[in-house]
Design an enzyme around this catalytic site. Structure first.
Site, PDB file in Angstrom:
ATOM      1  N   LEU A 177      -6.221  76.144  -3.185  1.00  0.00           N
ATOM      2  CA  LEU A 177      -6.057  76.483  -1.764  1.00  0.00           C
ATOM      3  C   LEU A 177      -5.287  75.391  -1.029  1.00  0.00           C
ATOM      4  CD1 LEU A 177      -6.747  78.553   0.462  1.00  0.00           C
ATOM      5  CD2 LEU A 177      -8.715  77.140   1.026  1.00  0.00           C
ATOM      6  N   SER A 234      -3.152  46.157   4.595  1.00  0.00           N
ATOM      7  CA  SER A 234      -2.126  46.838   3.816  1.00  0.00           C
ATOM      8  C   SER A 234      -0.826  46.942   4.610  1.00  0.00           C
ATOM      9  CB  SER A 234      -2.607  48.226   3.401  1.00  0.00           C
ATOM     10  OG  SER A 234      -2.905  49.002   4.521  1.00  0.00           O
ATOM     11  N   GLU A 280     -20.744  55.188   8.648  1.00  0.00           N
ATOM     12  CA  GLU A 280     -20.693  56.553   8.134  1.00  0.00           C
ATOM     13  C   GLU A 280     -22.033  57.137   7.702  1.00  0.00           C
ATOM     14  OE1 GLU A 280     -17.680  57.687   4.975  1.00  0.00           O
ATOM     15  OE2 GLU A 280     -16.459  57.344   6.747  1.00  0.00           O
ATOM     16  N   CYS A 302     -13.271  50.809  11.038  1.00  0.00           N
ATOM     17  CA  CYS A 302     -12.262  51.798  11.411  1.00  0.00           C
ATOM     18  C   CYS A 302     -12.603  52.569  12.682  1.00  0.00           C
ATOM     19  CB  CYS A 302     -12.080  52.806  10.298  1.00  0.00           C
ATOM     20  SG  CYS A 302     -11.155  52.137   8.954  1.00  0.00           S
ATOM     21  N   GLU A 354     -10.864  49.452  15.542  1.00  0.00           N
ATOM     22  CA  GLU A 354     -10.013  50.435  16.203  1.00  0.00           C
ATOM     23  C   GLU A 354     -10.350  50.435  17.686  1.00  0.00           C
ATOM     24  OE1 GLU A 354      -9.397  53.936  18.232  1.00  0.00           O
ATOM     25  OE2 GLU A 354     -11.338  53.898  17.245  1.00  0.00           O
ATOM     26  N   HIS A 386      -2.320  55.314  13.572  1.00  0.00           N
ATOM     27  CA  HIS A 386      -2.489  56.691  13.123  1.00  0.00           C
ATOM     28  C   HIS A 386      -1.377  57.586  13.634  1.00  0.00           C
ATOM     29  CE1 HIS A 386      -6.403  54.685  13.083  1.00  0.00           C
ATOM     30  NE2 HIS A 386      -6.538  55.315  11.936  1.00  0.00           N
ATOM     31  N   CYS A 393      -5.700  49.346  12.290  1.00  0.00           N
ATOM     32  CA  CYS A 393      -6.117  49.597  10.907  1.00  0.00           C
ATOM     33  C   CYS A 393      -4.962  49.182   9.981  1.00  0.00           C
ATOM     34  CB  CYS A 393      -6.487  51.066  10.723  1.00  0.00           C
ATOM     35  SG  CYS A 393      -7.464  51.383   9.227  1.00  0.00           S
TER      36      CYS A 393
HETATM   37  N1  GLN Z   1      -7.686  46.413   4.480  1.00  0.00           N
HETATM   38  C1  GLN Z   1      -7.538  47.834   4.481  1.00  0.00           C
HETATM   39  C2  GLN Z   1      -6.090  48.191   4.801  1.00  0.00           C
HETATM   40  O1  GLN Z   1      -5.492  47.478   5.543  1.00  0.00           O
HETATM   41  C3  GLN Z   1      -8.425  48.482   5.506  1.00  0.00           C
HETATM   42  C4  GLN Z   1      -8.261  49.963   5.521  1.00  0.00           C
HETATM   43  C5  GLN Z   1      -9.259  50.691   6.361  1.00  0.00           C
HETATM   44  O2  GLN Z   1      -9.868  50.130   7.219  1.00  0.00           O
HETATM   45  N2  GLN Z   1      -9.434  51.959   6.118  1.00  0.00           N
HETATM   46  O3  GLN Z   1      -5.586  49.205   4.346  1.00  0.00           O
HETATM   47 ZN    ZN Z   2      -9.540  50.674   9.359  1.00  0.00          ZN
END
Ligand code: GLN
Ligand code: ZN
Length: 758
Positions: free
Chosen positions: A17, A434, A606, A645, A667, A696, A728
């Site tokens: 799907l 990252s 979470e 996050c 965030e 984002h 992020c």
């Molecule tokens: N250190 C991770 C990155 O920079 C953190 C990612 C995240 O918070 N989801 O991708």
């Molecule tokens: Zn994050």
């Protein structure tokens, strides 16, 4: 005895799907082709369930994108901005799910939220003041008829009006109290129609009942169902709850005229006690959720039989069922070709859980259940010692004491030591870890995994990326650098792959939202670290520059929350094992000259329990110590960062401070900075980096915009405590938009710095 499930996965056992939808979005296939794929998946599911012997087979658990969104469309709760696009019905639906940008307009998607305590995300319905609730879609009816044409009288599943009203957003003056009557009347109409089509049972899902309910909530629930159940039609109504117990409202539920009540015996810790102390209505059937719909381990029949026997003793009419929809687990073990039988025999995905239900039924119906062959083989499996036990790790955890969770000296003292050592300017700039992962990085990493390129070639490739990343950050003028995380696919999976105790699947995908699926690693045994994981990359990166380079790790709680956890030991035990393993990595980074170490806890929030009263006892009381255990051994001068996050932590702010990190980034760019008031009010002591650039979105934030945000932030947070960073990691962004965005960020920080006097 009969068997029932709450729902089944719908993405297709090989994600058919997902792929069909993505093709449809790109106009590679048309609506008819998309619908054909969907129908094939539904009929496959139906056949599978029918062949297993399942008595109550669900329908309408299928969705092209999300069940809550389907309910909104069924009830005509569709914001005008989507209707006004004048698209086809299917495209209006996808516009609400994903946003629309094209010849007919430009509208954002409805927002998305986590579905209770799962990793599934639902689309948040929006009520406008002039929303007219009425039946405006025929999916439940069509899917019931489709199954009937294929020889199965299903149990249609509806997301209940109480849960729907609670989860919805109200964009005008009106609220749920203005809509409950019309929604209840519409559900009556829906039920009537399903009855006319021949439905014997209808399942209405009300997971919201397992949350903390106020008196008003319970009243609303009762009022809604008084209308729905008034002069009932021929169909029987099953009220289905899941993800916990209904301790706040079982009286209200018992009193209403339901024919069946579905209760969760897996996550619902109080469920059996409620029945033991209060009984169960004689005129109702209990759909007992004893087969776990959220985890992938085989059912322990001895434990389940204990529950079923107890119910029998109490003369409760019982159907054996799943604890929640199987949506949250993968389809089938049959697709796992690489996993050896030694492991597989312990697991049960959706299709295998259908067999478990039948086995349980057989066992219950046999003259001597304990002698049933199915029972015996299950008992043997659970009595065998499993591989992966490491007594030395249990020993280590047992001998932990307060000092292992306490970093010395206290924060205030460390803060001074670190400021002296790092001598960073005010408003130090950094990123979350990252850097953009272009297609070449992903393909080289995949080739290395498949052993198509040598370790040497792979290493030089990654090192080359690191060099460029360091140079870029130096050119942009960052104060604290990162190596870029090019060696990582996913921040949890990467650590799972490098620690002992995890196993991995090939096709065990679980829907996360819409067409997105995740493949969580499985925690199999005791976790340990046999070799360094990130040290060589961080040390290499640090060798290239005089600026501090952060060592980047994922924290224990996040790794745990993004994996399928063990059921033979507690989450706390697993979290502590992970913490000890990551702690070794922290110490080795420190020993190798890394001055700042970031331990991401992206997913800490979470798994916060659904009821506030359980937050500490069931979660925070071990989650926060697990994090502290990771870093309590470092020297005072080593700076520990963490990242989250989201910024919704007003309600756990003290616990966050108690993680005792030196710096936390989070965030904030999309929220209204309200969190900052709370930080101020609560005297938050950890230094903070509220994200000032929303990663984002592909949009490039302007320098002045960032500066303004920073100004607003400095009104609430003192400059000595403030870091400047994106919200992020940059992994999913393109390099073209990243470079100017980061430049604006650094320039904004520099200007604010020169304008600030302390
Ligand atoms: N250190 C991770 C990155 O920079 C953190 C990612 C995240 O918070 N989801 O991708
Ligand atoms: Zn994050």
């Amino acid at each position: 005895m009969k068997t029932s499930i709450v729902g089944y996965p719908r993405i297709g056992s090989l994600r058919e799907l997902k792929f069909a939808c993505e093709k449809y979005f790109k106009n590679d296939i048309d609506e008819t082709q998309l619908k054909d794929t969907a129908k094939k998946i539904r009929l496959q599911n139906l056949t599978e369930q029918k062949n297993s012997g399942l008595d109550f087979i669900p329908s309408n658990d299928f969705s092209f994108y999300d069940g809550v969104l389907d309910t909104a469309f069924l009830l005509n709760v569709i914001p005008k901005r989507y209707k006004n696009l004048n698209l086809s019905k299917a495209d209006t639906y996808f516009a609400a799910a994903r946003g629309y940008q094209g010849t007919k307009g430009d509208v954002k998607a409805l927002s998305m939220k986590k579905w209770f305590n799962t990793n599934y995300h639902y689309i948040v319905p929006e009520f406008e003041d002039d929303t007219q609730i009425k039946i405006s879609d025929c999916k439940p009816f069509e899917l019931f008829s489709e199954a009937l044409d294929n020889g199965v009288k299903t149990k249609p599943v509806l997301i209940g009006p109480f849960t729907f009203l609670q989860l919805a957003k109200y964009t005008g003056q009106k609220n749920k109290n203005d809509f409950w009557e019309s929604i209840s009347n519409t559900y009556r109409d829906i039920i009537k129609k399903l009855s006319e089509l021949g439905a014997e049972w209808i399942q209405i899902d009300e997971p919201y009942l397992v949350k903390d309910l106020s008196k008003e909530d319970t009243e609303l629930f009762t009022n809604i169902y008084k209308i729905i159940l008034k002069d009932k039609n021929t169909s029987k109504i099953l009220l289905q709850t899941y993800f916990g117990d209904i301790r706040d409202c079982f009286n209200a539920v018992y009193e209403l005229d339901f024919d069946g009540i579905g209760l969760d015996f897996t996550e619902g810790k109080e469920t059996l006690n409620i029945i033991k102390s209060n009984g169960f209505p004689k005129d109702k059937i209990l759909f007992a959720g004893v087969v776990n719909g959220k985890n992938i381990w085989k059912n322990n029949y001895a434990k389940t039989l204990n529950i079923l026997n107890e119910l029998k003793r109490l003369s409760v009419k019982t159907v054996i069922g799943s604890s929640c929809s199987f949506l949250h687990i993968p389809y089938t073990l049959k697709n796992e070709k690489n996993l050896s039988e030694d492991y597989k025999k312990y697991f049960s995905f959706a299709s295998e859980k259908l067999c478990e239900l039948q086995e349980l039924k057989k066992i219950c119906e046999s003259e001597n259940p304990l002698k049933a062959p199915e029972y015996i083989s299950n008992a043997v499996l659970f009595s065998e010692p499993r591989s992966g036990h490491r007594p030395d790790i249990a020993e280590k955890i047992n001998s932990l004491s307060e000092k292992d969770f306490t970093r010395k000296p206290a924060f205030a003292e460390r803060e001074i030591i670190q400021k002296n050592r790092l001598s960073l300017p005010l408003f130090p700039t950094t990123t979350i870890g990252s850097f953009p992962q272009s297609a070449d990085i992903r393909s080289v990493r995949a080739a290395f995994k498949k052993k198509e390129i040598s370790e040497n070639d792979y290493e030089s490739f990654i090192k080359d990326k690191i060099v460029k990343c360091i140079r870029l950050q130096e050119e942009l003028g960052f104060d604290v650098l990162v190596h870029g995380e090019f060696e990582r696919n996913d921040m949890a999976e990467y650590f799972g792959e490098h620690l002992d105790g995890f196993i991995f699947t090939e096709k065990a995908w679980v829907q996360s939202y819409g067409t997105r699926c995740v493949k969580p690693p499985i925690i199999w045994g005791d976790i340990s670290r046999s070799k360094p994981i990130t040290v060589k990359w961080s040390v290499f990166a640090q060798s290239l520059t005089d600026k501090p380079v952060k060592g980047m790790l994922t924290g224990p709680v996040t790794i745990l929350n993004w994996s399928f956890p063990r059921e033979d030991i507690s989450l706390k035990e697993s979290a502590f094992q992970l913490a000890l393993a990551i702690r070794e990595e922290v110490e080795e980074l420190e020993a190798n000259g890394i001055k700042i170490i970031q331990i991401d806890e992206a997913a800490l929030r979470e798994k916060l329990p659904l009821r506030k009263s359980d937050w500490n006892t069931e979660y925070l009381d071990w989650a926060i110590p697990a994090f502290r255990l990771v870093h309590s051994g470092v020297k005072p001068e080593t700076q520990i960062h963490t990242h989250m996050c989201y910024s919704e932590f007003d309600d756990i702010i003290e616990e966050i401070d108690n993680m005792d990190a030196d710096v936390i980034t989070f965030e904030a760019s999309r929220s209204d900075l309200a969190i900052l008031d709370v930080l101020k009010e609560k005297n938050f002591r950890t230094e903070v980096g509220p994200g000032v650039y929303d990663i984002h979105s592909p949009r490039i934030p302007q320098k002045d915009e960032i500066k303004n945000t920073l100004k607003k932030i400095t009104e609430r947070i003192s400059p000595e405590k403030l870091w400047v960073n994106p919200d992020c990691g940059l992994k999913t962004r393109g390099i073209d938009e990243t470079v100017p965005s980061l430049k604006n960020l650094v320039d904004a920080a520099k200007e604010i710095r020169s304008e600030t006097k302390v």
